[in-house]
Design a protein around this motif. Structure first.
Motif, mmCIF file in Angstrom:
data_model
loop_
_atom_site.group_PDB
_atom_site.id
_atom_site.type_symbol
_atom_site.label_atom_id
_atom_site.label_comp_id
_atom_site.label_asym_id
_atom_site.label_seq_id
_atom_site.Cartn_x
_atom_site.Cartn_y
_atom_site.Cartn_z
ATOM 1 N N ARG A 110 67.638 -7.611 -34.115
ATOM 2 C CA ARG A 110 66.387 -7.039 -33.658
ATOM 3 C C ARG A 110 65.104 -7.717 -34.328
ATOM 4 O O ARG A 110 63.974 -7.402 -33.650
ATOM 5 C CB ARG A 110 66.478 -5.530 -34.695
ATOM 6 N N ARG A 111 65.218 -8.687 -35.076
ATOM 7 C CA ARG A 111 64.208 -9.647 -35.733
ATOM 8 C C ARG A 111 63.668 -10.175 -34.648
ATOM 9 O O ARG A 111 62.514 -10.615 -34.443
ATOM 10 C CB ARG A 111 64.344 -10.288 -36.857
ATOM 11 N N HIS A 112 64.380 -10.540 -33.460
ATOM 12 C CA HIS A 112 64.057 -11.475 -32.434
ATOM 13 C C HIS A 112 62.740 -10.710 -31.443
ATOM 14 O O HIS A 112 62.032 -11.250 -30.895
ATOM 15 C CB HIS A 112 64.871 -11.950 -31.687
ATOM 16 N N LEU A 113 62.909 -9.173 -31.844
ATOM 17 C CA LEU A 113 61.951 -8.537 -30.823
ATOM 18 C C LEU A 113 60.751 -8.377 -31.480
ATOM 19 O O LEU A 113 59.603 -7.615 -31.130
ATOM 20 C CB LEU A 113 62.463 -7.226 -30.664
ATOM 21 N N ASP A 114 60.456 -8.964 -32.856
ATOM 22 C CA ASP A 114 59.341 -8.478 -33.805
ATOM 23 C C ASP A 114 58.229 -9.475 -33.482
ATOM 24 O O ASP A 114 58.366 -10.793 -33.517
ATOM 25 C CB ASP A 114 59.674 -8.656 -34.984
ATOM 26 N N HIS A 127 65.939 -7.979 -23.054
ATOM 27 C CA HIS A 127 66.371 -6.592 -22.492
ATOM 28 C C HIS A 127 66.845 -5.574 -23.553
ATOM 29 O O HIS A 127 67.474 -4.391 -23.141
ATOM 30 C CB HIS A 127 67.271 -6.484 -21.281
ATOM 31 N N VAL A 128 66.864 -6.098 -24.646
ATOM 32 C CA VAL A 128 67.391 -5.316 -25.798
ATOM 33 C C VAL A 128 66.320 -4.184 -26.035
ATOM 34 O O VAL A 128 65.374 -4.243 -26.428
ATOM 35 C CB VAL A 128 67.669 -6.077 -27.013
ATOM 36 N N LYS A 129 66.763 -2.866 -26.202
ATOM 37 C CA LYS A 129 65.976 -1.826 -26.349
ATOM 38 C C LYS A 129 66.151 -1.397 -27.818
ATOM 39 O O LYS A 129 65.127 -1.143 -28.414
ATOM 40 C CB LYS A 129 66.386 -0.665 -25.663
ATOM 41 N N SER A 130 67.383 -1.305 -28.575
ATOM 42 C CA SER A 130 67.665 -0.990 -29.797
ATOM 43 C C SER A 130 68.869 -1.597 -30.344
ATOM 44 O O SER A 130 69.777 -1.757 -29.523
ATOM 45 C CB SER A 130 67.791 0.540 -30.123
ATOM 46 N N VAL A 131 68.832 -1.760 -31.760
ATOM 47 C CA VAL A 131 70.066 -2.260 -32.261
ATOM 48 C C VAL A 131 70.197 -1.323 -33.640
ATOM 49 O O VAL A 131 69.090 -1.388 -34.518
ATOM 50 C CB VAL A 131 69.815 -3.767 -32.613
ATOM 51 N N THR A 142 71.731 -1.156 -27.688
ATOM 52 C CA THR A 142 71.416 -0.511 -26.526
ATOM 53 C C THR A 142 70.440 -1.290 -25.568
ATOM 54 O O THR A 142 69.363 -1.479 -26.153
ATOM 55 C CB THR A 142 70.703 0.833 -26.723
ATOM 56 N N LEU A 143 70.843 -1.484 -24.411
ATOM 57 C CA LEU A 143 69.913 -2.369 -23.559
ATOM 58 C C LEU A 143 69.021 -1.474 -22.727
ATOM 59 O O LEU A 143 69.235 -0.297 -22.548
ATOM 60 C CB LEU A 143 70.711 -3.283 -22.794
ATOM 61 N N ARG A 144 67.942 -2.021 -22.187
ATOM 62 C CA ARG A 144 67.079 -1.112 -21.417
ATOM 63 C C ARG A 144 67.544 -0.948 -19.925
ATOM 64 O O ARG A 144 67.377 0.075 -19.484
ATOM 65 C CB ARG A 144 65.659 -1.995 -21.352
ATOM 66 N N GLN A 145 68.543 -1.850 -19.645
ATOM 67 C CA GLN A 145 69.264 -1.493 -18.555
ATOM 68 C C GLN A 145 70.788 -2.518 -18.677
ATOM 69 O O GLN A 145 70.407 -3.476 -19.473
ATOM 70 C CB GLN A 145 68.425 -2.000 -17.317
ATOM 71 N N PRO A 146 71.688 -2.157 -17.831
ATOM 72 C CA PRO A 146 72.706 -3.129 -18.012
ATOM 73 C C PRO A 146 72.357 -4.669 -17.823
ATOM 74 O O PRO A 146 71.658 -5.025 -16.777
ATOM 75 C CB PRO A 146 73.709 -2.416 -17.025
ATOM 76 N N THR A 147 72.896 -5.384 -18.639
ATOM 77 C CA THR A 147 72.445 -6.956 -18.306
ATOM 78 C C THR A 147 73.788 -7.645 -18.555
ATOM 79 O O THR A 147 74.212 -8.006 -19.690
ATOM 80 C CB THR A 147 71.385 -7.322 -19.413
ATOM 81 N N ALA A 148 74.309 -8.414 -17.356
ATOM 82 C CA ALA A 148 75.688 -9.085 -17.418
ATOM 83 C C ALA A 148 75.474 -10.248 -18.504
ATOM 84 O O ALA A 148 76.535 -10.880 -18.940
ATOM 85 C CB ALA A 148 75.859 -9.788 -15.951
ATOM 86 N N ALA A 149 74.326 -11.014 -18.532
ATOM 87 C CA ALA A 149 74.301 -12.163 -19.652
ATOM 88 C C ALA A 149 74.358 -11.688 -21.106
ATOM 89 O O ALA A 149 74.170 -12.684 -21.802
ATOM 90 C CB ALA A 149 73.127 -13.002 -19.127
#
Length: 510
Positions: A110-114, A127-131, A142-149
């Motif tokens: 989560r810190r990478h989103l800060d 693409h990460v929405k929440s951890v 939980t991703l904002r949308q499915p992400t294969a990578a």
């Protein structure tokens, strides 16, 4: 002056060889051309990962085939599209004995989103929405949308650190002043920007005991001084063998030199938002003017190949097999075509441009060749020499991005690691890796479609993105180069493009 510097380095190395006691058998002395400057991937997503991956675990990692396998997480399941539940190993401890918690693991992603952290890995987790920690040993992403990578890039970016330490040091975690704590096979015993790094076995490590007890990492930025250190035995190993001069390294008595297809690419970036490079015909002219085959000969010494697309050779092979990328537009070396493209721009007679560069870089010859090629169509390049730290600060801040030469090494076979990194609008923000500042809502949507698709259906989506890059030329892929290492024959190593923790891959011979 260069000869004097080389002589001084030789004398210093000779002195070290005669006065230092022999290192214990289970100690490895490793040399790098650039110092490890941080044990935090958020502020050192670069050559510093060499040491980071031996100290800091990730929930998942990659095996020798580039497949995602368990690490701190024993298992995981995509419970519904874009929602991953990870079950963590029990009883894992940081190197100081503190118990690892699910909250530490969740926070570390989560810190990478800060934005206050300004993480260099932010584009990997956009693409990460929440951890969140959902239990004593469970974490949900939980991703904002499915992400294969997602899983593949998690093996790189999701380095786990103690939440309490990281929150107290959002900007300087992992620095020599603050340090870090990890759950990996090694821990940091010494860290200095001038004197190097010493790693020792982490007795708290949950996994197999690493064979080497101690790793000493030193910086030798002169290639010839590095070769002499390897030859004399004051240094045991390096992965900074200059590819173009590899013939000087092969055949050193008592030293094994190995090569393998690296997940790496050399390319130019153009700031498409400012100056002459804003014009697509200028960018196409530059693409035609550069002699890639000559760069391969000059830059790789036969251990590389010309690049056509903005993916690495192992990634292209994983995606397309032996067919290669079906680009609709290519730029063979042709001065006539280069001049014709330039004639379509507001700069038919060329222009002058200053670009930043680090002196004494092993890429200097490649840059000189590019400058010579562009002079043939009237583009006059002046190099602004900058110290490495100042250059990096300017690069990552996207200050006067202009035209720049890049050598990037990636970690996974997934194109979802590279393409959003270099092309998304999110990555065009400061500290992102979109150095061309190229992007659009339509391209972001195309990237999203590619990321949410897996299997054969993904190929035409990657084709669309690669063909837009080929058409608009925010980047010019130049060449691929092999990975290389030199290793004292007292040790052995099994390494390929997907090896993250190099030090744990080294064994004592016999």
């Amino acid at each position: 002056m260069a000869r004097i510097a080389a002589l001084v380095a030789l004398l210093l190395l000779t002195g070290c060889a005669t006065t230092q006691a022999a290192a214990p058998k289970d100690t490895l002395v490793w040399a790098t051309s650039l110092p490890v400057h941080t044990f935090d991937i958020a502020h050192g997503f670069d050559t510093s990962t060499l040491a980071q991956f031996s100290v800091l675990d990730t929930p998942v990692t990659l095996d020798g085939n580039g497949q995602v396998v368990p690490s701190l997480a024993e298992s995981w399941k995509e419970t519904k599209p874009g929602v991953y539940d990870f079950q963590l190993r029990k009883g894992v401890r940081f190197s100081d004995g503190t118990l690892l918690t699910a909250d530490d693991v969740a926070f570390s992603l989560r810190r990478h989103l800060d934005p206050n952290v300004a993480s260099e890995a932010a584009s990997y987790v956009v693409h990460v929405k929440s951890v969140e920690a959902t239990g004593e040993n469970s974490v949900r992403v939980t991703l904002r949308q499915p992400t294969a990578a997602f899983l593949a890039v998690s093996a790189l970016a999701w380095q786990v650190v103690p939440r309490k330490l990281a929150e107290a040091h959002p900007k300087d975690l992992g620095s020599p002043q603050v340090g870090t704590l990890g759950t990996g096979p090694y821990k940091v015993a010494k860290f200095s920007l001038t004197d190097g790094v010493t790693l020792v076995r982490n007795d708290q490590y949950w996994g197999p005991k690493p064979e080497l007890a101690r790793i000493e990492i030193r910086t030798i930025n002169d290639p010839e001084a590095l070769r002499l250190a390897i030859k004399q035995g004051s240094v045991d190993a390096t992965s900074d063998v200059p590819i173009r001069d590899a013939r000087k390294w092969t055949g050193i008595p008592g030293v094994a030199t190995g090569f393998y297809p690296a997940n790496s690419i050399f390319f130019l970036s153009f700031d498409v938002t400012d100056g002459p490079l804003k014009d697509v015909h200028v960018r196409r002219a530059i693409a035609h003017a550069i002699d890639k085959d000559a760069l391969v000969r000059l830059g790789t010494g036969g251990h590389g190949s010309a690049a056509a697309a903005l993916l690495t050779a192992p990634q292209l092979k994983t995606l397309y097999g032996d067919k290669g990328s079906p680009l609709t537009r290519t730029y063979p070396h042709d001065i006539g075509k280069a001049k014709a493209e330039l004639a379509l721009s507001p700069y038919p007679d060329g222009f002058a441009m200053t670009i930043p560069f680090t002196p004494n870089s092993e890429d200097a010859l490649t840059m000189q060749a590019i400058i010579s090629d562009l002079a043939k169509i009237g583009i006059r390049i002046t190099v602004e020499s900058m110290p490495a730290d100042a250059y990096r600060a300017r690069l990552m801040s996207h200050d006067r991005a202009g035209m720049q030469l890049h050598r990037l090494v990636y970690g996974t076979p997934d194109p979802g690691e590279v393409l959003p990194d270099l092309l998304s609008q999110a990555s065009a923000e400061p500290q992102g890796w979109n150095f061309a500042l190229y992007g659009s809502a339509a391209l972001d949507a195309a990237l999203d479609r590619m990321l949410t698709t897996s299997g054969p259906a993904r190929i035409p989506l990657v084709d669309t993105i690669l063909n837009e890059v080929a058409e608009q030329v925010p980047y010019v892929p130049l060449y691929y180069f092999d990975g290389a290492y030199a290793l004292n024959e007292r040790f052995t190593i099994k390494v390929n493009a997907w090896t993250l923790d190099i030090f744990s891959a080294i064994r004592m011979a016999g």
